[in-house]
Write an enzyme that holds these catalytic residues in place. Structure first.
Site, mmCIF file in Angstrom:
data_model
loop_
_atom_site.group_PDB
_atom_site.id
_atom_site.type_symbol
_atom_site.label_atom_id
_atom_site.label_comp_id
_atom_site.label_asym_id
_atom_site.label_seq_id
_atom_site.Cartn_x
_atom_site.Cartn_y
_atom_site.Cartn_z
ATOM 1 N N SER A 143 0.835 -1.367 -0.079
ATOM 2 C CA SER A 143 0.037 0.045 0.023
ATOM 3 C C SER A 143 0.933 0.931 -0.043
ATOM 4 C CB SER A 143 -0.874 0.118 0.991
ATOM 5 O OG SER A 143 -1.478 1.486 1.623
ATOM 6 N N TYR A 156 -3.783 -0.670 9.848
ATOM 7 C CA TYR A 156 -3.457 -1.033 8.594
ATOM 8 C C TYR A 156 -2.021 -0.568 8.087
ATOM 9 C CZ TYR A 156 -4.478 -0.990 3.234
ATOM 10 O OH TYR A 156 -4.599 -1.217 2.185
HETATM 11 P P1 NAP Z 1 -11.709 -5.373 -1.922
HETATM 12 O O1 NAP Z 1 -12.390 -5.046 -2.974
HETATM 13 O O2 NAP Z 1 -12.203 -4.991 -0.421
HETATM 14 O O3 NAP Z 1 -10.915 -6.631 -1.568
HETATM 15 C C1 NAP Z 1 -10.308 -7.231 -0.480
HETATM 16 C C2 NAP Z 1 -10.388 -8.828 -1.116
HETATM 17 O O4 NAP Z 1 -9.794 -9.484 0.349
HETATM 18 C C3 NAP Z 1 -11.705 -9.430 -1.181
HETATM 19 O O5 NAP Z 1 -11.759 -10.560 -1.863
HETATM 20 C C4 NAP Z 1 -12.284 -10.157 0.380
HETATM 21 O O6 NAP Z 1 -13.209 -10.989 0.273
HETATM 22 C C5 NAP Z 1 -10.700 -10.688 0.654
HETATM 23 N N1 NAP Z 1 -10.547 -10.791 2.207
HETATM 24 C C6 NAP Z 1 -10.614 -9.982 3.068
HETATM 25 N N2 NAP Z 1 -10.864 -10.672 4.324
HETATM 26 C C7 NAP Z 1 -10.762 -11.821 3.849
HETATM 27 C C8 NAP Z 1 -10.552 -12.992 4.551
HETATM 28 N N3 NAP Z 1 -10.827 -12.903 6.091
HETATM 29 N N4 NAP Z 1 -10.846 -14.346 3.949
HETATM 30 C C9 NAP Z 1 -10.698 -14.394 2.810
HETATM 31 N N5 NAP Z 1 -10.614 -13.225 1.821
HETATM 32 C C10 NAP Z 1 -10.558 -12.272 2.597
HETATM 33 O O7 NAP Z 1 -10.456 -4.386 -1.706
HETATM 34 P P2 NAP Z 1 -9.089 -4.299 -2.649
HETATM 35 O O8 NAP Z 1 -8.785 -2.713 -2.967
HETATM 36 O O9 NAP Z 1 -9.338 -4.821 -4.062
HETATM 37 O O10 NAP Z 1 -7.900 -4.717 -1.869
HETATM 38 C C11 NAP Z 1 -7.052 -5.580 -2.278
HETATM 39 C C12 NAP Z 1 -5.773 -5.662 -1.665
HETATM 40 O O11 NAP Z 1 -5.303 -4.355 -2.128
HETATM 41 C C13 NAP Z 1 -5.942 -5.398 -0.162
HETATM 42 O O12 NAP Z 1 -4.611 -5.903 0.596
HETATM 43 C C14 NAP Z 1 -5.700 -3.967 0.271
HETATM 44 O O13 NAP Z 1 -5.290 -3.597 1.408
HETATM 45 C C15 NAP Z 1 -4.948 -3.627 -1.038
HETATM 46 N N6 NAP Z 1 -4.849 -2.288 -1.376
HETATM 47 C C16 NAP Z 1 -6.085 -1.666 -1.980
HETATM 48 C C17 NAP Z 1 -5.936 -0.155 -2.103
HETATM 49 C C18 NAP Z 1 -7.177 0.682 -2.596
HETATM 50 O O14 NAP Z 1 -6.925 1.895 -2.866
HETATM 51 N N7 NAP Z 1 -8.285 -0.152 -3.071
HETATM 52 C C19 NAP Z 1 -4.663 0.643 -1.968
HETATM 53 C C20 NAP Z 1 -3.617 0.095 -1.458
HETATM 54 C C21 NAP Z 1 -3.785 -1.503 -1.151
HETATM 55 P P3 NAP Z 1 -14.728 -10.493 0.258
HETATM 56 O O15 NAP Z 1 -15.039 -9.952 -1.425
HETATM 57 O O16 NAP Z 1 -15.349 -11.809 0.717
HETATM 58 O O17 NAP Z 1 -14.636 -9.356 1.507
#
Ligand code: NAP
Length: 251
Positions: A143, A156
């Site tokens: 991140s 986080y």
């Molecule tokens: P997201 O749409 O909320 O996706 C998160 C994913 O992780 C979903 O598939 C979620 O499953 C899964 N997950 C969460 N807790 C879990 C658990 N206990 N067991 C199994 N699966 C679990 O968000 P995203 O933005 O795509 O995030 C993906 C990664 O990118 C994360 O590590 C996040 O920290 C990182 N990130 C995101 C951003 C951003 O701007 N969006 C920026 C920096 C880093 P469910 O759908 O079932 O909840």
């Protein structure tokens, strides 16, 4: 000359591939030739369709990454289905927002467990298999808060800063064994994870004003970096956290 970015014949295990960044990465890896094992708690129906439309095989593994209990099973099921696993993308993650002064132990533990502890032990299980195969690629989804402090997200920031460090130590230990460990730091991406930020008009405007590219990232913006780090083009790349952020960190 063979295409150094090709993932033909490779098997990629992607966590949290049903939506957002994980989905974007799974589809990009499949487009580059990899078969996909998607491990997560929600059914990755859309991702499965997209991967199979690209002519790749797809396995869904139902798992809750809230604890380390299932990590070995995830690797075992992938290997049982495909005979091996070459690439691990540690994408599943959560965020909890509250002022640090009143942040709860439950919100601390939940984020540290899913975003850091489980990532380490899943990577350990993957590496034991990769060592038997002669190598592999690990891509951690870090991140901007692996570099910066952020606000109202103490667990986080601690987890994602820790993940950048973990990426380096594992690279140090495994670089001579054919395992590459790197990370991608997404900037501000339009996913479930950032819904609350976009819903806050002032926060949304402030974020957009700081992004040189002038827009939120889209899941498809991240796939190319993942394909690169998963491919033999990155054989001599170790321990980096690569920002894909529309220029945020440059400002
Ligand atoms: P997201 O749409 O909320 O996706 C998160 C994913 O992780 C979903 O598939 C979620 O499953 C899964 N997950 C969460 N807790 C879990 C658990 N206990 N067991 C199994 N699966 C679990 O968000 P995203 O933005 O795509 O995030 C993906 C990664 O990118 C994360 O590590 C996040 O920290 C990182 N990130 C995101 C951003 C951003 O701007 N969006 C920026 C920096 C880093 P469910 O759908 O079932 O909840």
């Amino acid at each position: 000359m063979a295409n150094p970015f090709s993932l033909e014949g490779k098997v990629a295990l992607v966590t949290g591939a049903n939506t957002g960044i994980g989905q974007g990465i799974a589809i990009a890896l499949a487009a580059a030739g990899a078969d996909i094992a998607a491990a997560g708690r929600s059914e990755p129906t859309e991702t499965q369709k997209a991967v199979e439309a690209l002519g790749r095989k797809f396995l869904s593994i139902k798992v809750d990454f809230g604890s380390v209990e299932p990590v070995q099973r995830v690797v075992d099921e992938t290997v049982a289905a495909f005979g091996k696993v070459d690439i691990l993308v540690n994408n599943a993650g959560i965020i909890r927002r509250a002022d640090s002064i009143e942040f709860s132990e439950a919100d601390w533990d939940a984020v540290m467990d899913t975003n850091l502890k489980v990532v380490f032990f899943l990577t350990q299980a993957f590496a034991k298999q990769a060592l038997k195969q002669g190598g592999g690629k690990v891509i951690n989804i870090a991140s901007l808060l692996s570099f910066q402090g952020g606000i109202r997200v103490p667990s986080y920031t601690a987890a994602k800063s820790g993940l950048a460090g973990l990426t380096k130590i594992l690279a140090n230990e495994w670089a001579t064994k054919g395992i590459n460990v790197n990370a991608i730091a997404p900037g501000y991406f339009d996913t479930n994870n950032t819904e609350a930020l976009r819903a806050d008009q002032d926060r949304n405007a402030a974020i957009l004003a700081r992004i040189p590219a002038g827009r939120w990232g889209r899941p498809e913006d991240i796939g190319g970096a993942a394909v690169f780090l998963a491919s033999s083009a990155a054989d001599y790349v170790q321990g980096i956290t690569l920002p894909v952020d529309g220029g945020w960190l440059a400002r």
